[in-house]
Design a protein around this motif. Structure first.
Motif, PDB file in Angstrom:
ATOM      1  N   VAL A  46       0.850  -1.199   0.000  1.00 29.79           N
ATOM      2  CA  VAL A  46       0.000   0.000   0.000  1.00 29.79           C
ATOM      3  C   VAL A  46       0.887   1.250   0.000  1.00 29.79           C
ATOM      4  CG1 VAL A  46      -1.654   1.314   1.411  1.00 29.79           C
ATOM      5  CG2 VAL A  46      -1.994  -1.137   1.020  1.00 29.79           C
ATOM      6  N   ARG A  47       1.926   1.229   0.799  1.00 27.55           N
ATOM      7  CA  ARG A  47       2.838   2.380   0.875  1.00 27.55           C
ATOM      8  C   ARG A  47       3.488   2.665  -0.487  1.00 27.55           C
ATOM      9  NH1 ARG A  47       5.795   4.956   5.090  1.00 27.55           N
ATOM     10  NH2 ARG A  47       4.585   3.711   6.516  1.00 27.55           N
ATOM     11  N   ARG A  48       3.971   1.600  -1.111  1.00 29.67           N
ATOM     12  CA  ARG A  48       4.645   1.763  -2.408  1.00 29.67           C
ATOM     13  C   ARG A  48       3.653   2.256  -3.469  1.00 29.67           C
ATOM     14  NH1 ARG A  48       8.634   3.572  -4.552  1.00 29.67           N
ATOM     15  NH2 ARG A  48       9.619   2.508  -6.275  1.00 29.67           N
ATOM     16  N   LEU A  72      -6.058  -3.441   5.084  1.00 28.72           N
ATOM     17  CA  LEU A  72      -6.034  -2.169   4.360  1.00 28.72           C
ATOM     18  C   LEU A  72      -6.098  -1.008   5.359  1.00 28.72           C
ATOM     19  CD1 LEU A  72      -5.956  -0.686   1.643  1.00 28.72           C
ATOM     20  CD2 LEU A  72      -8.452  -0.781   1.596  1.00 28.72           C
ATOM     21  N   GLY A  73      -6.936  -1.142   6.388  1.00 32.59           N
ATOM     22  CA  GLY A  73      -7.034  -0.103   7.414  1.00 32.59           C
ATOM     23  C   GLY A  73      -5.685   0.166   8.065  1.00 32.59           C
ATOM     24  N   LYS A  74      -4.993  -0.894   8.452  1.00 28.04           N
ATOM     25  CA  LYS A  74      -3.671  -0.733   9.089  1.00 28.04           C
ATOM     26  C   LYS A  74      -2.687  -0.079   8.121  1.00 28.04           C
ATOM     27  CE  LYS A  74      -3.837  -4.626  12.287  1.00 28.04           C
ATOM     28  NZ  LYS A  74      -3.298  -5.888  12.710  1.00 28.04           N
ATOM     29  N   SER A  75      -2.759  -0.505   6.857  1.00 27.69           N
ATOM     30  CA  SER A  75      -1.803  -0.008   5.849  1.00 27.69           C
ATOM     31  C   SER A  75      -2.043   1.469   5.546  1.00 27.69           C
ATOM     32  CB  SER A  75      -1.932  -0.818   4.557  1.00 27.69           C
ATOM     33  OG  SER A  75      -1.784  -2.183   4.830  1.00 27.69           O
ATOM     34  N   LEU A  76      -3.328   1.872   5.471  1.00 26.81           N
ATOM     35  CA  LEU A  76      -3.621   3.286   5.184  1.00 26.81           C
ATOM     36  C   LEU A  76      -3.211   4.164   6.371  1.00 26.81           C
ATOM     37  CD1 LEU A  76      -7.095   2.905   3.426  1.00 26.81           C
ATOM     38  CD2 LEU A  76      -4.926   3.550   2.346  1.00 26.81           C
TER      39      LEU A  76
END
Ligand code: NAD
Length: 328
Positions: A46-48, A72-76
């Motif tokens: 997600v970061r990339r 996805l929540g953690k990644s955002l």
């Protein structure tokens, strides 16, 4: 904190006022749908993706039995950027334990999704795979419930998703104009199946935004092949395998070709591709980088028409072949 370099272009989504990256991040792989993905890899992907200009992320409570939404929540959150810098869509009505498009369930479902996503609102809430529900209930009960969620600010826009294209016209012909903002179609705009194209003028006339998912036909148009559960016929799987092998012999990447083919249609706002890996070291292939590179190269050099025509010829016997989905 790092800055985003806008490498993927943005496209308007119907009348929503949203501008989506032409390559969208499909988060179903974060629910381990295509094999295990660690939390570390999910966050890195997600970061990339965000770093390379992808601003649109799609998930569902169904993917991995809510795991995709949680990851996805953690990644955002780990991005540590203002909420208005990314666009999130999730879904309702399809869950690990079955389908329920009742007003009560979808109203409860959004609160659960927002908690897992660690968000106050989602940009788009879509009724998930409506061919498995009663379409008249979608029109008269589910969509009105979503309109109430819009009024209280939990969602910004309303969408519907499904495999058979007829479900979109059925619903859109029966709701007041401007009620449904977006449709998400999958496996109907790629090298092997272009049937979504016929619907684009109708959707445009209604001001409905178009998201096209699964440009790699859920793994058929990859060199690793589809997952075990893939619903395509043996004939379609075999033709796609032949096409992938042909590309490999010619030193070409069938996934890149498929991405570029889907991205070439400007009637589609965002091409949602499932991604779960980033380049770890030089020489190693990361799906996020590869899919973004496909878009960037398309904008600079255009399609590789030679190999496209050869692959289309291999896939001709199975052109537009699909599989049953929904209540039969
Ligand atoms: P896809 O066609 O995007 O294929 C995903 C598969 O391709 C995964 O195995 C992934 O690891 C692999 N892949 C991705 N990039 C690759 C590359 N460059 N090279 C080789 N392999 C690569 O199918 P999908 O993930 O099912 O669809 C994309 C997204 O669209 C989903 O994650 C979901 O968000 C959405 N979607 C929604 C619906 C629906 O609402 N009914 C249905 C299908 C998909």
């Amino acid at each position: 904190m790092w800055k985003t370099e806008s490498k993927v272009n943005l496209r308007e989504l119907g009348n929503t006022g949203l501008k989506l990256s032409s390559v969208g991040f499909g988060a179903s792989p974060l629910g381990n749908v295509f094999g295990p993905v660690s939390e570390q890899d999910a966050i890195a992907s997600v970061r990339r993706a965000f770093h390379l200009g992808i601003n649109f992320f799609d998930t569902s409570p169904y993917y991995g039995g809510t795991l995709s939404e949680t990851m996805l929540g953690k990644s955002l959150k780990a991005l540590e950027v203002p909420r208005n810098e990314y666009i999130v869509s999730t879904k309702c009505g399809r869950y690990a334990d079955g389908f329920d498009f009742s007003a009560e369930r979808v109203t409860k479902s959004i609160d659960e999704s927002l908690a897992r996503l660690q968000l106050d609102y989602v940009d788009i809430l879509q009724c998930h795979d409506i061919e498995f529900g009663n379409l008249d209930q979608i029109v008269s009960e589910t969509i009105p419930a979503l309109q109430k969620l819009k009024e209280v600010g939990k969602i910004r826009h309303i969408g519907i998703t499904g495999l058979p294209l007829e479900v979109f016209t059925y619903v859109l012909d029966r709701v007041p104009p401007g009620t449904v903002d977006v449709i998400l179609s999958y496996c109907h705009y790629s090298v092997n199946d272009t049937t979504l194209e016929d619907l684009l003028p109708y959707l445009k006339s209604k001001g409905v935004g178009v998201i096209s998912a699964s440009p790699l036909a859920m793994g058929l148009l990859t060199h690793n092949g589809p997952p075990e559960w893939h619903p395509a016929s043996p004939e379609l799987k075999s033709a796609c395998k032949d096409a992938a092998n042909y590309c490999k012999e010619k030193g070409k990447n069938i996934s890149k070709l498929a991405m570029q083919f889907s991205l070439s249609n400007r009637g589609i706002s965002s091409v949602l591709v499932g991604m779960n890996s980033v380049r770890q070291k030089i020489g190693c292939c990361g799906q996020v980088e590869e899919n973004v590179a496909a878009a960037v190269e398309l904008a600079i050099f255009g399609m590789d028409v030679g190999i496209l025509r050869e692959v289309e010829a291999i896939l001709e016997p199975v052109k537009n072949q699909t599989w049953p989905s929904g209540i039969q």
